[in-house]
Design a protein around this motif. Sequence first.
Motif, short mmCIF file in Angstrom:
data_model
loop_
_atom_site.label_atom_id
_atom_site.label_comp_id
_atom_site.label_asym_id
_atom_site.label_seq_id
_atom_site.Cartn_x
_atom_site.Cartn_y
_atom_site.Cartn_z
N MET A 223 0.82 -1.21 0.00
CA MET A 223 0.00 0.00 0.00
C MET A 223 0.85 1.26 0.00
O MET A 223 0.54 2.25 -0.65
N ALA A 224 1.93 1.23 0.79
CA ALA A 224 2.79 2.41 0.92
C ALA A 224 3.38 2.81 -0.43
O ALA A 224 3.57 4.00 -0.72
N ASN A 225 3.65 1.80 -1.28
CA ASN A 225 4.24 2.10 -2.60
C ASN A 225 3.29 2.94 -3.44
O ASN A 225 3.71 3.82 -4.18
N THR A 226 1.99 2.64 -3.32
CA THR A 226 0.99 3.41 -4.07
C THR A 226 1.01 4.87 -3.62
O THR A 226 0.93 5.80 -4.43
N ALA A 230 2.08 8.14 -5.72
CA ALA A 230 1.14 9.27 -5.81
C ALA A 230 1.83 10.59 -5.47
O ALA A 230 1.40 11.66 -5.91
N GLN A 231 2.92 10.50 -4.70
CA GLN A 231 3.65 11.72 -4.32
C GLN A 231 4.81 12.01 -5.26
O GLN A 231 5.65 12.88 -4.98
N GLY A 232 4.85 11.25 -6.36
CA GLY A 232 5.85 11.56 -7.39
C GLY A 232 7.13 10.75 -7.32
O GLY A 232 8.07 11.00 -8.08
N TYR A 233 7.21 9.78 -6.42
CA TYR A 233 8.42 8.94 -6.34
C TYR A 233 8.36 7.82 -7.37
O TYR A 233 7.29 7.27 -7.63
N GLU A 234 9.52 7.47 -7.93
CA GLU A 234 9.61 6.30 -8.81
C GLU A 234 9.72 5.07 -7.91
O GLU A 234 10.54 5.05 -6.99
N VAL A 235 8.90 4.05 -8.17
CA VAL A 235 8.92 2.87 -7.29
C VAL A 235 9.40 1.61 -8.01
O VAL A 235 9.25 0.49 -7.52
N ARG A 242 -0.91 1.89 -9.45
CA ARG A 242 -0.65 3.21 -10.03
C ARG A 242 -1.93 3.92 -10.44
O ARG A 242 -2.00 5.15 -10.43
N ASP A 243 -2.96 3.14 -10.78
CA ASP A 243 -4.25 3.76 -11.19
C ASP A 243 -5.00 4.36 -10.00
O ASP A 243 -6.00 5.05 -10.17
N LEU A 244 -4.50 4.10 -8.77
CA LEU A 244 -5.16 4.67 -7.58
C LEU A 244 -4.40 5.86 -7.01
O LEU A 244 -4.62 6.26 -5.87
N ALA A 245 -3.51 6.44 -7.83
CA ALA A 245 -2.72 7.58 -7.36
C ALA A 245 -3.62 8.74 -6.93
O ALA A 245 -3.40 9.35 -5.87
N VAL A 285 13.77 6.57 -0.41
CA VAL A 285 12.63 6.35 -1.33
C VAL A 285 12.78 7.18 -2.60
O VAL A 285 12.14 6.89 -3.62
N SER A 286 13.65 8.17 -2.57
CA SER A 286 13.87 9.00 -3.77
C SER A 286 14.87 8.37 -4.74
O SER A 286 15.14 8.92 -5.80
N ALA A 287 15.40 7.20 -4.37
CA ALA A 287 16.44 6.58 -5.21
C ALA A 287 16.21 5.09 -5.43
O ALA A 287 17.14 4.28 -5.37
N VAL A 288 14.96 4.72 -5.68
CA VAL A 288 14.65 3.30 -5.93
C VAL A 288 15.04 2.96 -7.37
O VAL A 288 14.53 3.57 -8.32
N PRO A 289 15.96 1.99 -7.58
CA PRO A 289 16.37 1.65 -8.95
C PRO A 289 15.18 1.10 -9.76
O PRO A 289 14.31 0.41 -9.20
#
Length: 400
Positions: A223-226, A230-235, A242-245, A285-289
């Motif tokens: 859930m946290a990934n969604t 939604a806050q603009g981080y690449e996951v 992603r459709d629930l952003a 979380v700002s640097a997930v490959p």
Amino acid sequence: MSAYRTLDTLDANGRTVLLRVDLNVPMKDGKVTDATRIDRAVPTILALVKKGAKVVVLSHFGRPKGERVSDMSLAPIAQPLSDALGGLPVAFAEDCIGAPAEKAVAAMKGGDVLILENLRFHKGEEKNDAAFIKALAKLGDIYVNDAFATAHRAHASTEGLAHHLPAYAGLLMQAELEALGNALESPERPVVAVVGGAKVSTKLELLGNLLPKVDYLIIGGGMANTFLYAQGYEVGKSLAERDLADTAREIIAKAEQEGCTICLQTDCVVAGEFAAGAPSEIVPVSAVPGDKMILDAGPESVKAFAGVLRDSETLVWNGPLGAFEIPPFDAATVALAKTAAELTDQGALLSVAGGGDTVAALVHAGVAERFSYVSTAGGAFLEWLEGKTLPGVAALMTDK
């Protein structure tokens, strides 16, 4: 919460009590593999035995869909229940209504215990059928519901019987209702909720009900990934809806309106695959490959979440923070669970947890016994968290 009758007020001497419990336990090769639910039924049975009642135990087992299915019989439960009751004999009747049940009940004396065959061998149980309810009610003088786990179902034995016989809450039902009331209906504040799990879509009602009631909401698991997305981080390759952003952003906005602080991880554990022994690393979380997936919250996040728990008086927990089934992706859940247990031990936190994965995660962390209350009632616990009325509980209320 409205009032319900408890065993304290019950004069059961020489009377036949129909006791609804949850004996839907895991079995393998005719043997019980986890007796937790049997153990939880014991205090109420013993309390009724002590009062001199004839205790007639009702339960379902599996999903036989109104047919007699031999490997879903409750017969193999009689001995484990007898063992759990300290060797007290437990008789078994080959049906839950009609001649076999009536004959077995008629042979009882005060203090005897009898299990009736699986209620769901009859279609009338799940249909809450009037004729089936009458056939059950005919067997007893008093009805006691001790099966909170099935309280979200309006079935004959969980709801219907309460309208035909004087109805009481058993000790487990009473403990569950008190724990839940203390956690969300009249809690010591601040209140923190930990909500994890794979998908936001399955927890929308729960989140909507919690936001006005809690001060902090820690979101974990897939859930946290969604929410991060939604806050603009690449996951990367992480599980995320992603459709629930937009929905996630609406939840964040609603939380702000309600004065509820949403807590998301700031670092995470990533790996190329969800597998035992898969190489993993901790990243912000700002640097997930792009070729990795988030499988757990990182240590900095856990430290921040632990700080929130220390600032809180009440904790409601549903769902793990990461993919706890495979180490090392269990680290965040285990660490935060241990913090909650320590705070509970110190009397600094009232901790209530529930839901299948949650119970498994707390057992895995070795702290299930140290929480104030752990509910084994998966569906009923979730529906209560969602703010729904549970038919089995509503039927017990004295002001109904």
